[in-house]
Design an enzyme around this catalytic site. Structure first.
Site, mmCIF file in Angstrom:
data_model
loop_
_atom_site.group_PDB
_atom_site.id
_atom_site.type_symbol
_atom_site.label_atom_id
_atom_site.label_comp_id
_atom_site.label_asym_id
_atom_site.label_seq_id
_atom_site.Cartn_x
_atom_site.Cartn_y
_atom_site.Cartn_z
ATOM 1 N N ASP A 2 -10.338 22.476 -14.485
ATOM 2 C CA ASP A 2 -10.685 21.091 -14.824
ATOM 3 C C ASP A 2 -9.746 20.625 -15.926
ATOM 4 O O ASP A 2 -9.146 21.441 -16.625
ATOM 5 C CB ASP A 2 -12.150 20.982 -15.279
ATOM 6 N N SER A 3 -9.644 19.317 -16.069
ATOM 7 C CA SER A 3 -8.819 18.782 -17.145
ATOM 8 C C SER A 3 -9.425 19.072 -18.511
ATOM 9 O O SER A 3 -8.729 19.085 -19.520
ATOM 10 C CB SER A 3 -8.645 17.271 -16.972
ATOM 11 N N TYR A 9 -7.204 13.154 -17.505
ATOM 12 C CA TYR A 9 -6.320 13.060 -16.359
ATOM 13 C C TYR A 9 -6.332 11.672 -15.723
ATOM 14 O O TYR A 9 -5.369 11.282 -15.067
ATOM 15 C CB TYR A 9 -6.741 14.093 -15.310
ATOM 16 N N GLY A 10 -7.446 10.966 -15.870
ATOM 17 C CA GLY A 10 -7.598 9.686 -15.177
ATOM 18 C C GLY A 10 -6.590 8.625 -15.569
ATOM 19 O O GLY A 10 -6.415 7.632 -14.862
ATOM 20 N N CYS A 32 -11.999 19.060 -10.937
ATOM 21 C CA CYS A 32 -11.649 17.715 -11.405
ATOM 22 C C CYS A 32 -11.472 16.770 -10.212
ATOM 23 O O CYS A 32 -10.627 17.013 -9.348
ATOM 24 C CB CYS A 32 -10.369 17.790 -12.227
ATOM 25 N N ASN A 33 -12.272 15.707 -10.155
ATOM 26 C CA ASN A 33 -12.152 14.738 -9.074
ATOM 27 C C ASN A 33 -10.799 14.053 -9.075
ATOM 28 O O ASN A 33 -10.213 13.806 -8.018
ATOM 29 C CB ASN A 33 -13.259 13.686 -9.187
ATOM 30 N N THR A 34 -10.294 13.723 -10.265
ATOM 31 C CA THR A 34 -8.998 13.066 -10.355
ATOM 32 C C THR A 34 -7.910 13.961 -9.774
ATOM 33 O O THR A 34 -7.055 13.507 -9.012
ATOM 34 C CB THR A 34 -8.672 12.721 -11.821
ATOM 35 N N CYS A 67 -16.840 12.297 -11.270
ATOM 36 C CA CYS A 67 -16.023 12.945 -12.294
ATOM 37 C C CYS A 67 -16.910 14.031 -12.869
ATOM 38 O O CYS A 67 -18.082 13.760 -13.194
ATOM 39 C CB CYS A 67 -15.602 11.960 -13.376
ATOM 40 N N THR A 68 -16.409 15.251 -12.994
ATOM 41 C CA THR A 68 -17.270 16.334 -13.455
ATOM 42 C C THR A 68 -17.700 16.183 -14.905
ATOM 43 O O THR A 68 -18.640 16.853 -15.343
ATOM 44 C CB THR A 68 -16.578 17.705 -13.255
ATOM 45 N N HIS A 69 -17.053 15.307 -15.659
ATOM 46 C CA HIS A 69 -17.542 15.013 -17.011
ATOM 47 C C HIS A 69 -18.841 14.205 -16.959
ATOM 48 O O HIS A 69 -19.700 14.335 -17.837
ATOM 49 C CB HIS A 69 -16.505 14.196 -17.797
#
Length: 244
Positions: free
Chosen positions: A6-7, A38-39, A69-71, A175-177
């Protein structure tokens, strides 16, 4: 060994779920906090960072790498990755978790993920009759990464999402955040929330020793503090320098 990438801290909840499911497997988690969020990065920069980060995980022994990370997933890194490890992106698997009854779907993501329209593309294949609305939340991942107070996050989401309250059948926290702010999303939107934490993955073919290593390209001390505050884990995190 399974690698989770992940970022930043977003993939930690997915890591937790995977470890609960496969406690005897060895895991390594890499957070590219030197480049978070990352976005806000362009596609070419993201692909370059992803290639070197996933290469590093493979060099550490990861046979399967989950791009949490979705991005990062929206870049199409699974198709572009040059390496031997199996790379799994989470966008298509997250879409599979949306109830069949949902006809109006709200996708909440980073600006890059929204601009890629990857969720719309996947959902157009899985359920072509659904109405999909994508909304970019440019500040939220940064706020969560920096442990902003819940009331600040709530105020931000109220300003961005109040108009969507109760207007959709489900919202995807893409977004995993974002699941770290699930309580605030629920208060603002009052609709069912979907995220990647319970995605289905194939069981590892060979059990490990149950080891866990958490590393970051940023500050190991900072990530250790984040782990303690968000996950209640007292884990010493390593800083790594990943060269091109």
């Amino acid at each position: 060994m399974i690698g989770v990438f992940d970022s930043g801290i977003g993939g930690l909840r997915l890591l937790d779920q995977l470890r609960q499911r496969w406690g005897q497997e060895d895991f390594i988690y890499l957070a590219d906090q030197a480049h978070v969020p990352y976005g806000s990065l362009d596609r070419d920069t993201l692909l370059e960072l992803l290639q070197q980060n996933l290469n590093w995980l493979e060099d550490q022994g990861a046979k399967t790498i989950v791009v949490a990370c979705n991005t990062a997933s929206a870049t199409g890194i699974v198709r572009r990755y040059i390496g031997q490890a199996q790379v799994i992106e989470i966008i298509s698997k997250t879409c599979e978790l949306i109830p069949e009854s949902a006809r109006k779907i709200l996708v909440l993501a980073t600006p890059f993920t929204v601009q890629s329209h990857r969720y719309k593309q996947v959902l157009a294949q899985q359920r072509p009759q659904a109405e999909v609305k994508e909304v970019g939340l440019s500040c939220l991942a940064f706020m969560i990464e920096h442990l902003c107070p819940k009331q600040e996050i709530l105020a931000y989401l109220q300003g961005e999402l109040r108009a969507y309250r109760g207007q959709y059948d489900a919202a995807v926290l893409a977004c995993t955040h974002f699941p770290f702010a699930r309580e605030q999303f629920a208060e603002v939107l009052q609709i069912p929330l979907i995220d990647s934490e319970s995605i289905a993955l194939e069981a590892p073919k060979k059990a490990g020793q149950g080891t866990l290593r958490i590393v970051t390209t940023g500050s190991g001390e900072q990530l250790s503090r984040q782990l303690h505050q968000l996950m209640r884990w007292d884990t010493v995190c390593e800083h790594v320098q990943i060269e091109k």
